[in-house]
Scaffold this motif. Structure first.
Motif, PDB file in Angstrom:
ATOM      1  N   ALA A   1      -4.290  -1.043  10.338  1.00 25.54           N
ATOM      2  CA  ALA A   1      -5.160  -1.881  11.151  1.00 25.54           C
ATOM      3  C   ALA A   1      -4.439  -2.471  12.359  1.00 25.54           C
ATOM      4  N   SER A   2      -3.180  -2.831  12.166  1.00 23.41           N
ATOM      5  CA  SER A   2      -2.416  -3.484  13.233  1.00 23.41           C
ATOM      6  C   SER A   2      -0.948  -3.069  13.143  1.00 23.41           C
TER       7      SER A   2
ATOM      8  N   GLY B   1      -6.981  -7.812   5.596  1.00 19.50           N
ATOM      9  CA  GLY B   1      -6.992  -6.368   5.378  1.00 19.50           C
ATOM     10  C   GLY B   1      -6.936  -6.012   3.911  1.00 19.50           C
TER      11      GLY B   1
ATOM     12  N   ASN C   1      -8.150  -2.468   3.932  1.00 18.98           N
ATOM     13  CA  ASN C   1      -7.692  -1.922   5.210  1.00 18.98           C
ATOM     14  C   ASN C   1      -6.243  -2.373   5.432  1.00 18.98           C
TER      15      ASN C   1
END
Length: 144
Positions: free
Chosen positions: A111-112, A101, A106
């Motif tokens: 993202a998670s 990322g 990101n």
């Protein structure tokens, strides 16, 4: 700002131009990294920069088997925090998605957000926010 360890011109300039700067010392678990981070912390103290806490990065790796692997050793952040008489704010695990990322811009917390590392980043942010500022400045001294 993430700065390399040491007492270079950038660090000196930041101390001069950003009077509200606060310092969090980041280390990894290895003894060698702890020693370098300690020198940076002592330099910050000489510059009268508030030291707020220690964060240990690359603390461990969680394998597909869900076991924790202390690749770089264990306890360096805690040991550094104790020697500097600061709190250990958090321990950030190694996670491939974190690097991926970062490479593409990101952030993993977007993202998670449920990942182990995202949860730890958010917990660290909450701890830092709850600490409040190291110094209280008078409102009449604000630059307009």
């Amino acid at each position: 700002m993430d700065l390399p360890p040491g007492t270079g011109d950038v660090t000196l300039s930041l101390a001069e131009y950003l009077p509200k700067i606060e310092t969090f010392v980041v280390t990894t678990p290895q003894d060698a990294a702890e020693r370098v981070a300690q020198r940076s912390a002592l330099a910050a103290r000489k510059l009268k920069l508030p030291l707020r806490g220690v964060i240990e990065n690359m603390s461990y790796f969680r394998g597909d088997d869900k076991k924790r692997y202390d690749i770089f050793g264990k306890g360096g952040g805690e040991s550094l925090a104790q020697s500097l008489e600061l709190p250990l704010i958090g321990t950030i695990p190694i996670e491939i998605a974190l690097r991926e990322g970062g490479d593409v811009g990101n952030p993993i917390v977007f993202a998670s957000p449920e990942s182990e590392v995202s949860v730890e980043f958010m917990r660290i942010a909450q701890v830092i926010e709850a600490m409040g500022p190291a110094r209280i400045y008078k409102s009449e001294l604000k630059v307009r």
